[in-house]
Motif scaffolding. Structure first.
Motif, PDB file in Angstrom:
ATOM      1  N   SER A 185      22.827  32.083  48.016  1.00  0.00           N
ATOM      2  CA  SER A 185      22.554  31.360  49.267  1.00  0.00           C
ATOM      3  C   SER A 185      23.513  30.170  49.401  1.00  0.00           C
ATOM      4  O   SER A 185      23.635  29.593  50.469  1.00  0.00           O
ATOM      5  CB  SER A 185      21.104  30.887  49.307  1.00  0.00           C
ATOM      6  OG  SER A 185      20.827  30.085  48.183  1.00  0.00           O
ATOM      7  N   ASP A 186      24.206  29.834  48.338  1.00  0.00           N
ATOM      8  CA  ASP A 186      25.161  28.721  48.336  1.00  0.00           C
ATOM      9  C   ASP A 186      26.584  29.284  48.259  1.00  0.00           C
ATOM     10  O   ASP A 186      27.045  29.687  47.196  1.00  0.00           O
ATOM     11  CB  ASP A 186      24.873  27.809  47.145  1.00  0.00           C
ATOM     12  CG  ASP A 186      25.752  26.573  47.106  1.00  0.00           C
ATOM     13  OD1 ASP A 186      26.697  26.474  47.921  1.00  0.00           O
ATOM     14  OD2 ASP A 186      25.496  25.710  46.244  1.00  0.00           O
ATOM     15  N   GLN A 187      27.274  29.308  49.388  1.00  0.00           N
ATOM     16  CA  GLN A 187      28.620  29.890  49.448  1.00  0.00           C
ATOM     17  C   GLN A 187      29.639  29.116  48.615  1.00  0.00           C
ATOM     18  O   GLN A 187      30.612  29.692  48.130  1.00  0.00           O
ATOM     19  CB  GLN A 187      29.094  29.993  50.901  1.00  0.00           C
ATOM     20  CG  GLN A 187      28.350  31.037  51.708  1.00  0.00           C
ATOM     21  CD  GLN A 187      28.436  32.422  51.067  1.00  0.00           C
ATOM     22  OE1 GLN A 187      29.483  32.870  50.625  1.00  0.00           O
ATOM     23  NE2 GLN A 187      27.289  33.087  50.996  1.00  0.00           N
ATOM     24  N   SER A 188      29.422  27.817  48.416  1.00  0.00           N
ATOM     25  CA  SER A 188      30.357  27.051  47.588  1.00  0.00           C
ATOM     26  C   SER A 188      30.279  27.509  46.132  1.00  0.00           C
ATOM     27  O   SER A 188      31.284  27.531  45.420  1.00  0.00           O
ATOM     28  CB  SER A 188      30.091  25.551  47.700  1.00  0.00           C
ATOM     29  OG  SER A 188      28.806  25.234  47.196  1.00  0.00           O
ATOM     30  N   TYR A 189      29.083  27.902  45.685  1.00  0.00           N
ATOM     31  CA  TYR A 189      28.926  28.425  44.329  1.00  0.00           C
ATOM     32  C   TYR A 189      29.694  29.741  44.186  1.00  0.00           C
ATOM     33  O   TYR A 189      30.365  29.957  43.181  1.00  0.00           O
ATOM     34  CB  TYR A 189      27.443  28.635  43.999  1.00  0.00           C
ATOM     35  CG  TYR A 189      27.234  29.251  42.644  1.00  0.00           C
ATOM     36  CD1 TYR A 189      27.363  28.506  41.479  1.00  0.00           C
ATOM     37  CD2 TYR A 189      26.936  30.605  42.518  1.00  0.00           C
ATOM     38  CE1 TYR A 189      27.194  29.083  40.225  1.00  0.00           C
ATOM     39  CE2 TYR A 189      26.766  31.187  41.274  1.00  0.00           C
ATOM     40  CZ  TYR A 189      26.894  30.424  40.135  1.00  0.00           C
ATOM     41  OH  TYR A 189      26.734  30.995  38.908  1.00  0.00           O
ATOM     42  N   LEU A 210      32.742  30.372  41.588  1.00  0.00           N
ATOM     43  CA  LEU A 210      32.692  31.466  40.625  1.00  0.00           C
ATOM     44  C   LEU A 210      33.882  32.407  40.802  1.00  0.00           C
ATOM     45  O   LEU A 210      34.521  32.812  39.832  1.00  0.00           O
ATOM     46  CB  LEU A 210      31.391  32.246  40.765  1.00  0.00           C
ATOM     47  CG  LEU A 210      31.225  33.445  39.826  1.00  0.00           C
ATOM     48  CD1 LEU A 210      31.234  32.994  38.364  1.00  0.00           C
ATOM     49  CD2 LEU A 210      29.955  34.203  40.147  1.00  0.00           C
ATOM     50  N   PHE A 211      34.208  32.726  42.054  1.00  0.00           N
ATOM     51  CA  PHE A 211      35.345  33.600  42.338  1.00  0.00           C
ATOM     52  C   PHE A 211      36.638  32.980  41.815  1.00  0.00           C
ATOM     53  O   PHE A 211      37.474  33.664  41.222  1.00  0.00           O
ATOM     54  CB  PHE A 211      35.434  33.867  43.844  1.00  0.00           C
ATOM     55  CG  PHE A 211      36.461  34.896  44.213  1.00  0.00           C
ATOM     56  CD1 PHE A 211      36.202  36.245  44.075  1.00  0.00           C
ATOM     57  CD2 PHE A 211      37.698  34.507  44.686  1.00  0.00           C
ATOM     58  CE1 PHE A 211      37.153  37.195  44.405  1.00  0.00           C
ATOM     59  CE2 PHE A 211      38.653  35.448  45.014  1.00  0.00           C
ATOM     60  CZ  PHE A 211      38.384  36.788  44.877  1.00  0.00           C
ATOM     61  N   GLN A 212      36.795  31.688  42.007  1.00  0.00           N
ATOM     62  CA  GLN A 212      37.999  30.994  41.533  1.00  0.00           C
ATOM     63  C   GLN A 212      38.066  31.033  39.999  1.00  0.00           C
ATOM     64  O   GLN A 212      39.135  31.286  39.433  1.00  0.00           O
ATOM     65  CB  GLN A 212      37.985  29.551  42.033  1.00  0.00           C
ATOM     66  CG  GLN A 212      39.241  28.775  41.706  1.00  0.00           C
ATOM     67  CD  GLN A 212      39.184  27.363  42.268  1.00  0.00           C
ATOM     68  OE1 GLN A 212      38.108  26.852  42.593  1.00  0.00           O
ATOM     69  NE2 GLN A 212      40.334  26.728  42.383  1.00  0.00           N
ATOM     70  N   GLN A 213      36.956  30.833  39.332  1.00  0.00           N
ATOM     71  CA  GLN A 213      36.937  30.870  37.873  1.00  0.00           C
ATOM     72  C   GLN A 213      37.239  32.277  37.353  1.00  0.00           C
ATOM     73  O   GLN A 213      37.990  32.441  36.385  1.00  0.00           O
ATOM     74  CB  GLN A 213      35.583  30.399  37.350  1.00  0.00           C
ATOM     75  CG  GLN A 213      35.357  28.921  37.549  1.00  0.00           C
ATOM     76  CD  GLN A 213      33.941  28.494  37.176  1.00  0.00           C
ATOM     77  OE1 GLN A 213      33.049  29.321  37.025  1.00  0.00           O
ATOM     78  NE2 GLN A 213      33.740  27.186  37.044  1.00  0.00           N
TER      79      GLN A 213
END
Length: 133
Positions: free
Chosen positions: A12-16, A20-23
């Protein structure tokens, strides 16, 4: 959710999700395929309150494979007046087809628990299915 080399990330939190995608992209070669439409033959439909998951296409394909597309639906997925047995009945000419369809039905029970009992009964005859089954 991970399956072989596919991963499904939702929150529900797009910043998370972005973090995660960046990591993950720092460690692995990954590609963002955008919004979810299908995953493991499950159709995902966006809804204002979340995401609806549907097996309808998978089930229609399974009915076609079992030559049951003209069958009528019923509220009870199994006859309740008789108990399936392994006594009598002519052996199936192609038991592999029965096993394949029952195996596909086991996958359906992950989202459609209402058919779990009937699929479990069908599984009990996989070793020697008859026409009755």
């Amino acid at each position: 959710m991970v399956y072989v080399d596919d991963i499904l990330v939702t929150s529900s939190d797009q910043s998370y999700v972005a973090t995660l995608f960046q990591q993950l992209s720092g460690e692995f070669s990954i590609k963002d395929l955008g919004d979810l439409h299908f995953f493991l033959d499950i159709k995902a439909l966006k809804h204002p309150k979340g995401t609806l998951l549907s097996h309808s296409r998978y089930i229609k394909d399974l009915l076609h494979r079992a030559i049951m597309t003209d069958c009528k639906s019923i509220s009870t997925p199994m006859v309740t007046t008789t108990k399936p047995t392994n006594q009598g009945g002519a052996p199936m000419p192609n038991p592999t087809e029965y096993r394949s369809i029952v195996g596909a039905l086991q996958y359906v029970t992950l989202m459609h628990t209402d058919v779990s009992f009937a699929v479990n009964k069908a599984c009990q005859f996989m070793h020697a299915p008859t026409i009755d089954h």
